[in-house]
Design a protein around this motif. Structure first.
Motif, PDB file in Angstrom:
ATOM      1  N   GLU A 153      10.284  11.011  -2.430  1.00  0.00           N
ATOM      2  CA  GLU A 153      10.720   9.923  -1.887  1.00  0.00           C
ATOM      3  C   GLU A 153       9.503   9.664  -0.786  1.00  0.00           C
ATOM      4  O   GLU A 153       9.180   8.564  -0.628  1.00  0.00           O
ATOM      5  CB  GLU A 153      12.022  10.003  -1.187  1.00  0.00           C
ATOM      6  CG  GLU A 153      13.130   9.813  -2.104  1.00  0.00           C
ATOM      7  CD  GLU A 153      14.446   9.555  -1.510  1.00  0.00           C
ATOM      8  OE1 GLU A 153      14.505   9.415  -0.179  1.00  0.00           O
ATOM      9  OE2 GLU A 153      15.461   9.945  -2.051  1.00  0.00           O
ATOM     10  N   GLU A 154       8.898  10.645  -0.198  1.00  0.00           N
ATOM     11  CA  GLU A 154       8.179  10.503   0.771  1.00  0.00           C
ATOM     12  C   GLU A 154       6.749   9.867   0.069  1.00  0.00           C
ATOM     13  O   GLU A 154       6.150   9.239   0.671  1.00  0.00           O
ATOM     14  CB  GLU A 154       7.790  11.857   1.487  1.00  0.00           C
ATOM     15  CG  GLU A 154       7.049  11.588   2.573  1.00  0.00           C
ATOM     16  CD  GLU A 154       6.763  12.916   3.625  1.00  0.00           C
ATOM     17  OE1 GLU A 154       6.186  12.994   4.729  1.00  0.00           O
ATOM     18  OE2 GLU A 154       7.390  13.925   3.003  1.00  0.00           O
ATOM     19  N   GLN A 155       6.554  10.460  -0.885  1.00  0.00           N
ATOM     20  CA  GLN A 155       5.266  10.148  -1.583  1.00  0.00           C
ATOM     21  C   GLN A 155       5.199   8.698  -2.131  1.00  0.00           C
ATOM     22  O   GLN A 155       4.392   7.979  -2.359  1.00  0.00           O
ATOM     23  CB  GLN A 155       4.992  11.249  -2.800  1.00  0.00           C
ATOM     24  CG  GLN A 155       4.455  12.462  -2.309  1.00  0.00           C
ATOM     25  CD  GLN A 155       4.415  13.540  -3.473  1.00  0.00           C
ATOM     26  OE1 GLN A 155       5.133  13.265  -4.415  1.00  0.00           O
ATOM     27  NE2 GLN A 155       3.436  14.391  -3.357  1.00  0.00           N
ATOM     28  N   LEU A 156       6.706   8.271  -2.501  1.00  0.00           N
ATOM     29  CA  LEU A 156       6.693   7.085  -3.152  1.00  0.00           C
ATOM     30  C   LEU A 156       6.665   5.808  -2.080  1.00  0.00           C
ATOM     31  O   LEU A 156       6.186   4.756  -2.142  1.00  0.00           O
ATOM     32  CB  LEU A 156       8.225   6.840  -3.780  1.00  0.00           C
ATOM     33  CG  LEU A 156       8.238   7.423  -5.370  1.00  0.00           C
ATOM     34  CD1 LEU A 156       9.797   7.414  -5.675  1.00  0.00           C
ATOM     35  CD2 LEU A 156       7.625   6.690  -6.288  1.00  0.00           C
ATOM     36  N   ASP A 157       6.880   6.271  -0.828  1.00  0.00           N
ATOM     37  CA  ASP A 157       6.788   5.311   0.423  1.00  0.00           C
ATOM     38  C   ASP A 157       5.276   5.365   0.798  1.00  0.00           C
ATOM     39  O   ASP A 157       4.939   5.790   1.897  1.00  0.00           O
ATOM     40  CB  ASP A 157       7.704   5.641   1.398  1.00  0.00           C
ATOM     41  CG  ASP A 157       7.692   5.018   2.685  1.00  0.00           C
ATOM     42  OD1 ASP A 157       7.354   3.761   2.223  1.00  0.00           O
ATOM     43  OD2 ASP A 157       8.028   5.171   3.972  1.00  0.00           O
ATOM     44  N   PHE A 158       4.242   4.965  -0.212  1.00  0.00           N
ATOM     45  CA  PHE A 158       2.857   5.265   0.309  1.00  0.00           C
ATOM     46  C   PHE A 158       2.504   3.739   0.861  1.00  0.00           C
ATOM     47  O   PHE A 158       2.930   2.665   1.000  1.00  0.00           O
ATOM     48  CB  PHE A 158       1.950   5.378  -0.961  1.00  0.00           C
ATOM     49  CG  PHE A 158       2.359   4.348  -2.178  1.00  0.00           C
ATOM     50  CD1 PHE A 158       1.777   3.250  -2.146  1.00  0.00           C
ATOM     51  CD2 PHE A 158       3.095   4.790  -3.224  1.00  0.00           C
ATOM     52  CE1 PHE A 158       1.999   2.203  -3.194  1.00  0.00           C
ATOM     53  CE2 PHE A 158       3.423   3.895  -4.276  1.00  0.00           C
ATOM     54  CZ  PHE A 158       2.827   2.536  -4.298  1.00  0.00           C
ATOM     55  N   HIS A 159       1.174   4.185   1.667  1.00  0.00           N
ATOM     56  CA  HIS A 159       0.823   2.802   2.313  1.00  0.00           C
ATOM     57  C   HIS A 159      -0.301   2.172   1.344  1.00  0.00           C
ATOM     58  O   HIS A 159      -1.063   2.894   0.785  1.00  0.00           O
ATOM     59  CB  HIS A 159      -0.030   3.281   3.787  1.00  0.00           C
ATOM     60  CG  HIS A 159       1.155   3.718   4.635  1.00  0.00           C
ATOM     61  ND1 HIS A 159       1.916   3.138   5.829  1.00  0.00           N
ATOM     62  CD2 HIS A 159       1.669   5.207   4.766  1.00  0.00           C
ATOM     63  CE1 HIS A 159       2.445   3.873   6.262  1.00  0.00           C
ATOM     64  NE2 HIS A 159       2.519   5.185   5.792  1.00  0.00           N
ATOM     65  N   VAL A 160      -0.576   0.971   1.655  1.00  0.00           N
ATOM     66  CA  VAL A 160      -1.273   0.126   0.751  1.00  0.00           C
ATOM     67  C   VAL A 160      -2.275  -0.580   1.674  1.00  0.00           C
ATOM     68  O   VAL A 160      -2.061  -1.179   2.700  1.00  0.00           O
ATOM     69  CB  VAL A 160      -0.557  -0.829  -0.246  1.00  0.00           C
ATOM     70  CG1 VAL A 160      -1.447  -1.498  -1.122  1.00  0.00           C
ATOM     71  CG2 VAL A 160       0.644  -0.047  -1.032  1.00  0.00           C
ATOM     72  N   LEU A 161      -3.506  -0.560   1.126  1.00  0.00           N
ATOM     73  CA  LEU A 161      -4.884  -1.344   1.466  1.00  0.00           C
ATOM     74  C   LEU A 161      -5.268  -2.246   0.537  1.00  0.00           C
ATOM     75  O   LEU A 161      -5.358  -1.679  -0.584  1.00  0.00           O
ATOM     76  CB  LEU A 161      -5.614  -0.637   2.371  1.00  0.00           C
ATOM     77  CG  LEU A 161      -5.289   0.045   3.658  1.00  0.00           C
ATOM     78  CD1 LEU A 161      -6.223   1.302   3.837  1.00  0.00           C
ATOM     79  CD2 LEU A 161      -5.093  -0.652   4.952  1.00  0.00           C
ATOM     80  N   TYR A 162      -5.973  -3.347   0.878  1.00  0.00           N
ATOM     81  CA  TYR A 162      -6.622  -4.134  -0.017  1.00  0.00           C
ATOM     82  C   TYR A 162      -8.101  -4.266   0.333  1.00  0.00           C
ATOM     83  O   TYR A 162      -8.260  -4.344   1.531  1.00  0.00           O
ATOM     84  CB  TYR A 162      -5.786  -5.777  -0.439  1.00  0.00           C
ATOM     85  CG  TYR A 162      -4.536  -5.277  -0.768  1.00  0.00           C
ATOM     86  CD1 TYR A 162      -4.199  -5.297  -2.014  1.00  0.00           C
ATOM     87  CD2 TYR A 162      -3.587  -5.164   0.089  1.00  0.00           C
ATOM     88  CE1 TYR A 162      -2.854  -5.529  -2.602  1.00  0.00           C
ATOM     89  CE2 TYR A 162      -2.140  -5.396  -0.153  1.00  0.00           C
ATOM     90  CZ  TYR A 162      -1.962  -5.399  -1.481  1.00  0.00           C
ATOM     91  OH  TYR A 162      -0.558  -5.462  -1.800  1.00  0.00           O
ATOM     92  N   GLY A 163      -8.934  -4.480  -0.491  1.00  0.00           N
ATOM     93  CA  GLY A 163     -10.217  -4.851   0.040  1.00  0.00           C
ATOM     94  C   GLY A 163     -11.500  -4.686  -1.298  1.00  0.00           C
ATOM     95  O   GLY A 163     -11.177  -4.698  -2.428  1.00  0.00           O
ATOM     96  N   SER A 164     -12.490  -4.819  -0.461  1.00  0.00           N
ATOM     97  CA  SER A 164     -13.756  -4.564  -1.564  1.00  0.00           C
ATOM     98  C   SER A 164     -14.730  -3.756  -1.028  1.00  0.00           C
ATOM     99  O   SER A 164     -15.384  -4.013   0.071  1.00  0.00           O
ATOM    100  CB  SER A 164     -14.563  -5.919  -1.864  1.00  0.00           C
ATOM    101  OG  SER A 164     -15.503  -6.110  -2.477  1.00  0.00           O
ATOM    102  N   ALA A 165     -15.054  -2.626  -1.711  1.00  0.00           N
ATOM    103  CA  ALA A 165     -16.109  -1.572  -1.114  1.00  0.00           C
ATOM    104  C   ALA A 165     -17.395  -2.220  -1.402  1.00  0.00           C
ATOM    105  O   ALA A 165     -18.138  -1.935  -0.447  1.00  0.00           O
ATOM    106  CB  ALA A 165     -16.066  -0.323  -1.915  1.00  0.00           C
TER     107      ALA A 165
END
Length: 605
Positions: A153-165
């Motif tokens: 459950e802790e791993q499924l609650d991941f943080h997400v970022l969007y971008g372009s390297a």
């Protein structure tokens, strides 16, 4: 100063090394006027040429009073031996996913290893500027992948970022702000824990190994407990607790930006460092204080799935292009490779001039061969063979791979038919946007040897082909491979345009005019199923009668270009690839036609 250790994991070409370039620039590692090479972490020539990461490397940056050690890991499953060991050095991972392609086989492979170790990934959806980007759908696919890999459950609650390297930004949502990659580094400081350390004297698990002309053997790993200083006495324990050697550390090398610098102050628990001074210790050994008797637990490495026979070059042209041709020199080079690359296993062959080299896949072994030829080696290599094993009941089992192919819809029927002929099972078929289809197969590794060139031909070069080890399964039966024979030179000399021109109706050529050939060398593909011996040395017969018009110049069709990978996947069991620093030739294992016939008769009986 607080410390963080992270790895960036991603599929091949999803922008991992480009992202590290941006992190280094924006964290102030480079001077304002410093000229910086693109993809700085891909320091190996082969890495720059192929655009892939082969060797794991460590760099570090300072961000808001903390030091972040970053490991750039290989994305291809054939280099999984590197990935597994590297993940033991870090406390968190950044999972980089292409906004158009979504999670791919190698993403799944590396992520599964990270999740099993209890690491909690931060997901960064990259290349959001691509016109065919679909970040929302890709996020759903990433979540489904986590669930399929049995993330907690802790791993499924991941943080997400969007971008372009490529454009140099990461943000909490897809609309920006498009200013810097600072939000990603802030997330690392906020959500990746500081390294766990243990009480007691110095201990470190050797994770990677390399050789330096001045310092000798250099072992890299994370310090688990205690401290290590230059000139400190240490010993090395293998996995069973046996003493490998005792000695002194001549230098402690810390990572600062792209550089590895001697650190007179030494290293503390939690830091990733390199140690020089030992001569026998290798990967998976525990480097520790002389008072320690118990080794650290080392992660078992997935077994090899393919093997090849490496032999000396015993052809007529041997020694003309390379300077390392003896079996003794080849043996030493292979044993040195096996020391640092635990995914490779070396055993003696049937005779004193051959060696069986087993590894995780064709690419891993092809990279080794390419590296050796650039070092001046000449050798011959046999057809890749799949390593079959037996299960508990004594039944034969073989490696099965998950294959994902993205292609234009019009070609899907031909591809499905070809792969089913190779004993593959179609698992999933779904649209992947704008007239494209994604096919997912479970195919035996045996059936995939030599398939990629055929796929490119069937789809006019438009297919994207990815594969990763899936499981061991019961043997699926015989697979018919190459259906054509080859054209074999019946003499030694230099190929003549006139002879090649008149052989073109027999099949496509692999050589052009003016190329050295010898008896038993393969010069082309026969359009029929049998091998054919031909004369490529025959010139036009001249007479003393001259016609009023001039003879037309012979126009030859461009020969097939046989790259190393294509040659390895093309050859049959009775054929070899001759590799030199300047040439890649195909030949029969037995050059003499009478020996070939005797070998064929003995095999048939």
């Amino acid at each position: 100063m607080s410390l963080r250790n992270i790895a960036i994991i991603a599929h091949v070409d999803h922008g991992k090394t480009t992202l590290i370039d941006v992190l280094l620039k924006q964290s102030g590692v480079y001077r304002d006027n410093q000229k910086v090479e693109e993809r700085a972490m891909d320091s190996n020539d082969l890495e720059k040429e192929r655009g892939i990461t082969i060797l794991a490397k460590v760099t570090s940056i300072d961000w808001k009073g903390s030091r972040i050690n970053i490991v750039d890991t290989p994305g291809h499953a054939d280099f999984g031996g590197e990935v597994e060991r590297i993940l033991h050095m870090v406390d968190g991972v950044v999972l980089l996913v292409d906004a158009a392609e979504g999670p791919m086989p190698q993403t799944k492979f590396v992520l599964s290893k990270a999740l099993k170790l209890g690491l909690k990934p931060i997901v960064a959806i990259n290349k959001i500027d691509k016109p065919d980007g679909r970040p929302d759908e890709v996020l759903d696919e990433v979540f489904d992948l986590f669930a399929n890999l049995e993330a907690n459950e802790e791993q499924l609650d991941f943080h997400v970022l969007y971008g372009s390297a490529k454009q140099g930004w990461m943000a909490q949502d897809a609309d920006g702000p498009q200013t810097s990659v600072g939000p990603l580094l802030d997330k690392v400081l906020e959500h990746v824990p500081e390294p766990e350390t243990q009480e007691g004297a110095f201990r470190m698990l050797a994770t990677t190994i390399e050789s330096d002309n001045f310092l000798g053997r250099i072992l890299t790993g994370r310090v688990v407990s205690g401290t290590i200083m230059p000139n400190q006495a240490v010993k090395a324990l293998d996995r069973d607790g046996k003493v490998v050697e005792t000695g002194r550390v001549t230098q402690v090398l810390s990572f600062r930006g792209l550089n590895r610098q001697p650190d007179e102050k030494g290293a503390v628990a939690g830091d990733i460092v390199s140690l020089a001074g030992l001569t026998k210790a290798t990967v998976a050994d525990t480097l520790c204080d002389p008072s320690i008797d118990m080794p650290l637990e080392a992660q078992p490495i997935d077994p090899p799935t393919l093997s090849m026979t490496f032999r000396i070059n015993d052809g007529p042209l041997a020694g003309q292009e390379g300077d390392k041709v003896q079996s003794r020199v080849i043996r030493e080079r292979l044993l040195k490779e096996a020391e640092g690359n635990v995914a490779i296993k070396i055993t003696e062959g049937e005779d004193s001039d051959s060696f069986e080299v087993a590894g995780r896949g064709e690419l891993l072994l092809a990279i080794l061969i390419e590296t050796m030829r650039r070092e001046g080696f000449e050798l011959t290599v046999g057809r890749p063979k799949v390593l079959l094993t037996q299960d508990e009941n004594g039944k034969l089992i073989e490696p099965i791979e998950e294959v994902i192919i993205d292609l234009d819809e019009e070609f899907s029927g031909a591809v499905v038919q070809k792969l089913q002929e190779r004993r593959a099972d179609l698992v999933e078929m779904k649209p992947s946007g704008t007239g494209r289809t994604r096919l997912v197969f479970h195919a035996p590794t045996r059936g995939l040897i030599g398939y990629q060139p055929e796929l490119m031909s069937d789809t006019r070069g438009t297919a994207i082909f990815n594969r990763v080890f899936h499981e061991f399964a019961p043997y699926k039966g015989d697979i018919e491979m190459r259906k054509t024979g080859v054209l074999i030179s019946n003499g030694q000399g230099t190929s003549v345009p006139y002879a090649l021109f008149h052989l073109e109706d027999r099949g496509p050529m692999m050589i052009g005019a003016g190329v050295p050939v010898y008896e038993g060398m393969i010069i082309g593909e026969h359009t029929r199923g049998n091998d054919l011996e031909v004369n490529v040395l025959k010139g036009k017969q001249l007479s003393n009668v001259r016609s009023s018009g001039k003879d037309e110049a012979v126009k030859l069709t461009t020969p097939m270009k046989m790259t190393l990978e294509r040659a390895l996947s093309y050859i049959a069991d009775d054929e070899l690839v001759e590799v030199t620093p300047e040439s890649i030739r195909l030949r029969k294992a037995y050059l003499d036609p009478h020996e070939r016939k005797r070998a064929a008769r003995s095999k048939a009986s």
